[in-house]
Motif scaffolding. Structure first.
Motif, PDB file in Angstrom:
ATOM      1  N   VAL A  52       0.854  -1.193   0.000  1.00  0.00           N
ATOM      2  CA  VAL A  52       0.000   0.000   0.000  1.00  0.00           C
ATOM      3  C   VAL A  52       0.886   1.238   0.000  1.00  0.00           C
ATOM      4  CG1 VAL A  52      -1.885   1.217   1.138  1.00  0.00           C
ATOM      5  CG2 VAL A  52      -1.760  -1.283   1.258  1.00  0.00           C
ATOM      6  N   ASN A  53       1.007   1.873  -1.161  1.00  0.00           N
ATOM      7  CA  ASN A  53       1.802   3.085  -1.280  1.00  0.00           C
ATOM      8  C   ASN A  53       0.943   4.334  -1.414  1.00  0.00           C
ATOM      9  OD1 ASN A  53       4.565   2.562  -1.061  1.00  0.00           O
ATOM     10  ND2 ASN A  53       4.701   1.786  -3.153  1.00  0.00           N
ATOM     11  N   ASP A  54      -0.124   4.235  -2.206  1.00  0.00           N
ATOM     12  CA  ASP A  54      -0.887   5.411  -2.597  1.00  0.00           C
ATOM     13  C   ASP A  54      -2.256   4.971  -3.100  1.00  0.00           C
ATOM     14  OD1 ASP A  54      -0.356   4.491  -5.301  1.00  0.00           O
ATOM     15  OD2 ASP A  54       1.631   5.392  -5.079  1.00  0.00           O
ATOM     16  N   ALA A  55      -2.969   5.888  -3.760  1.00  0.00           N
ATOM     17  CA  ALA A  55      -4.339   5.610  -4.189  1.00  0.00           C
ATOM     18  C   ALA A  55      -4.424   4.576  -5.298  1.00  0.00           C
ATOM     19  CB  ALA A  55      -5.014   6.909  -4.645  1.00  0.00           C
ATOM     20  N   THR A  56      -3.298   4.205  -5.947  1.00  0.00           N
ATOM     21  CA  THR A  56      -3.367   3.181  -6.988  1.00  0.00           C
ATOM     22  C   THR A  56      -3.730   1.809  -6.418  1.00  0.00           C
ATOM     23  OG1 THR A  56      -0.988   2.694  -6.868  1.00  0.00           O
ATOM     24  CG2 THR A  56      -1.698   4.418  -8.419  1.00  0.00           C
ATOM     25  N   ASN A 115       3.043  16.134   1.824  1.00  0.00           N
ATOM     26  CA  ASN A 115       1.793  15.752   1.188  1.00  0.00           C
ATOM     27  C   ASN A 115       1.909  15.436  -0.301  1.00  0.00           C
ATOM     28  OD1 ASN A 115       0.411  16.220   3.622  1.00  0.00           O
ATOM     29  ND2 ASN A 115       0.226  18.397   3.158  1.00  0.00           N
ATOM     30  N   PHE A 116       3.103  15.467  -0.862  1.00  0.00           N
ATOM     31  CA  PHE A 116       3.242  15.377  -2.311  1.00  0.00           C
ATOM     32  C   PHE A 116       4.380  14.439  -2.679  1.00  0.00           C
ATOM     33  CE2 PHE A 116       4.962  17.139  -6.352  1.00  0.00           C
ATOM     34  CZ  PHE A 116       3.847  16.918  -7.153  1.00  0.00           C
ATOM     35  N   THR A 117       4.095  13.483  -3.591  1.00  0.00           N
ATOM     36  CA  THR A 117       5.101  12.525  -4.035  1.00  0.00           C
ATOM     37  C   THR A 117       5.117  12.441  -5.555  1.00  0.00           C
ATOM     38  OG1 THR A 117       4.876  11.176  -2.031  1.00  0.00           O
ATOM     39  CG2 THR A 117       5.862  10.114  -3.952  1.00  0.00           C
ATOM     40  N   VAL A 118       6.322  12.423  -6.097  1.00  0.00           N
ATOM     41  CA  VAL A 118       6.525  12.204  -7.525  1.00  0.00           C
ATOM     42  C   VAL A 118       7.168  10.832  -7.698  1.00  0.00           C
ATOM     43  CG1 VAL A 118       7.640  13.012  -9.637  1.00  0.00           C
ATOM     44  CG2 VAL A 118       6.829  14.672  -7.942  1.00  0.00           C
ATOM     45  N   THR A 127       1.197  12.068  -6.703  1.00  0.00           N
ATOM     46  CA  THR A 127       0.268  11.727  -5.626  1.00  0.00           C
ATOM     47  C   THR A 127       0.186  12.884  -4.637  1.00  0.00           C
ATOM     48  OG1 THR A 127       0.664   9.335  -5.793  1.00  0.00           O
ATOM     49  CG2 THR A 127      -0.206  10.172  -3.708  1.00  0.00           C
ATOM     50  N   TYR A 128      -1.042  13.285  -4.349  1.00  0.00           N
ATOM     51  CA  TYR A 128      -1.248  14.344  -3.341  1.00  0.00           C
ATOM     52  C   TYR A 128      -2.123  13.789  -2.235  1.00  0.00           C
ATOM     53  CZ  TYR A 128      -2.320  18.766  -1.129  1.00  0.00           C
ATOM     54  OH  TYR A 128      -2.443  19.783  -0.220  1.00  0.00           O
TER      55      TYR A 128
END
Length: 446
Positions: A49-53, A395-398, A443-444
């Motif tokens: 579980v990393n992000d909304a994907t 709050n922000f990841t690239v 990802t925000y």
């Protein structure tokens, strides 16, 4: 020390099982729904579980997110193909043409996901993505044009999803998918030409004088509903197991069939008077898939992931296009086989801002040697992936990723009858495919 040894033993056992098996169903399935997952070869698709994907990877994982977030991204695929030893015949006589290769255009595959925790146990998510797709566009004058010179299939899905976490160990998720499919097939169909071939007691005799190629095109679209289910289990804080099921989706693509002669006019059969301009339909089932993966935290910085997927490709056994009355327009046997996929990958937290990733997938094609076609000339493949995640602010990841895909050299040996089986066309060639995938994701977190 004992705990670390147990982790290493588990990692080694799963890795050995992964590499001992042959892997993944290629076909026309698309894996580009997460650039963060692309970096480790999608090895932890159902468990990491990393992000909304995770909305796509495993809906049960949404309840492990601590706050709302949105992930938007895409992967650009640059595919190259070498075609060697290409030849074609028509009723045993060689025909001429080119075999330039590189018939798959570069494509950007986008996606977007949103996940929203509602309570500490309930979460909601939504995603838009492409689960299936394929395109081959050969040059004009392609030597295998009588078997197929253009193929395109695209599926876009919208997925609302819910997740519920029972306790610290178990969570489940489920969602519906609304799917839109569009398909298009082209080929140059060899057809007899008719004309005066002699006289019989002063009566003109009409017969076959040669062969012409008709430009035949079929287009259609449809929509359908499917669903997905997921389970996530944490037997220990450092171990996460995930299982996801995605259902088949049944379509009846309806559209048009049109066949034109060299002058651009719709072809009319001189014997029957039938115009080759009519409605057409094609039944298609995109296959169900099952994915299992495990994510193991080896240290506070290092995670290892292993995954296995099964795809029921046997549903794709033919391309049968009929008119409104059920009469056959075109038929191409496919004879796909069910296939497994395995992958291994890892993540390393280099600094609080940077995370590094790498992965390997080994794919086994579902196509058969007997019915492999110029439309989807794929074979067993290996995919090497690397990636990185950069979080400049909280709050922000690239996320960035690169994948290199190389396929085993394969052969296409096709034969098909036309004009009531009076014309037999063949195409034979050696193919070698490779691809580069360049992914980027934002990802925000709210």
């Amino acid at each position: 020390m004992k705990n670390k040894f147990n982790r290493l033993t588990l990692a080694a056992a799963v890795a050995a099982a992964a590499f001992a098996s042959q892997a993944q169903a290629g076909g026309y399935q698309i894996n580009e729904q997460s650039v963060s997952g692309q970096g480790y070869g999608h090895a932890g698709r159902s468990s990491n579980v990393n992000d909304a994907t995770i909305v796509f990877g495993n809906p049960a994982g949404m309840s492990f997110l601590d706050r709302a977030q949105v992930s938007v991204g895409g992967t650009y695929l640059d595919v190259s193909t070498d075609i060697d030893n290409a030849s074609a015949t028509r009723n045993g006589a060689p025909i001429t043409g080119s075999s330039d290769g590189d018939m798959v255009p570069g494509s950007l595959i986008p996606y977007a996901f949103y996940a929203q925790p509602v309570t500490d146990k309930l979460a909601f998510g939504f995603g838009v993505y492409a689960p299936f797709g394929s395109k081959t566009d050969y040059e004009g004058g392609f030597i295998g044009r009588n078997l197929g010179n253009y193929t395109e299939l695209t599926v876009m899905s919208a997925q609302p999803t819910v997740s519920y976490r029972f306790n610290d160990q178990w969570s489940v998720g489920a969602g519906l998918t609304y799917n839109r499919v569009e398909g298009e097939l082209h080929r140059q169909v060899p057809t007899p030409t008719f004309g005066l071939v002699g006289m019989d007691n002063g009566v003109p005799v009409v017969g076959v004088t040669g062969t012409q190629e008709l430009d035949a095109r079929i287009e259609g679209d449809d929509d359908g509903w499917g669903y997905n289910l997921g389970v996530m289990f944490q037997p220990a804080p450092e171990t996460t197991l995930g299982l996801t099921y995605r259902s088949k989706v049944s379509y009846t693509l309806t559209g048009d069939y049109r066949s034109t002669a060299a002058d651009g006019e719709v072809y009319v059969n001189p014997l029957t008077g039938e115009r080759q301009d009519k409605s057409a339909q094609l039944d298609l089932d995109t296959p169900e898939t099952v994915n299992f993966s495990i994510t193991q935290e080896m240290t506070e910085r290092l995670k290892l992931m292993f995954g296995a997927s099964w795809t029921r490709w046997s549903r794709f056994d033919e391309i049968l296009v009929t008119d409104a009355a059920g009469n056959e327009i075109t038929y191409e046997e496919q004879d796909y086989s069910n296939a497994w996929a395995f992958a291994v990958g890892g993540e390393y937290q280099l600094t609080p801002q940077w995370e590094l990733r790498a992965g390997l997938s080994i794919d086994k094609t579902p196509t058969s040697d007997q019915f492999r076609s110029a439309r989807i000339p794929s074979d067993d493949r290996r995919i090497f992936s690397i990636g990185a995640g950069w979080t400049p602010v909280e709050n922000f990841t690239v996320d960035l990723a690169y994948s290199y895909l190389t396929e085993r050299g394969t052969q296409v040996n096709q034969s098909r009858p036309d004009a009531n089986e009076t014309i037999i066309s063949t195409y034979n060639a050696d193919y070698k495919n490779e691809a580069h995938g360049f992914g980027a994701q934002l990802t925000y977190r709210f």
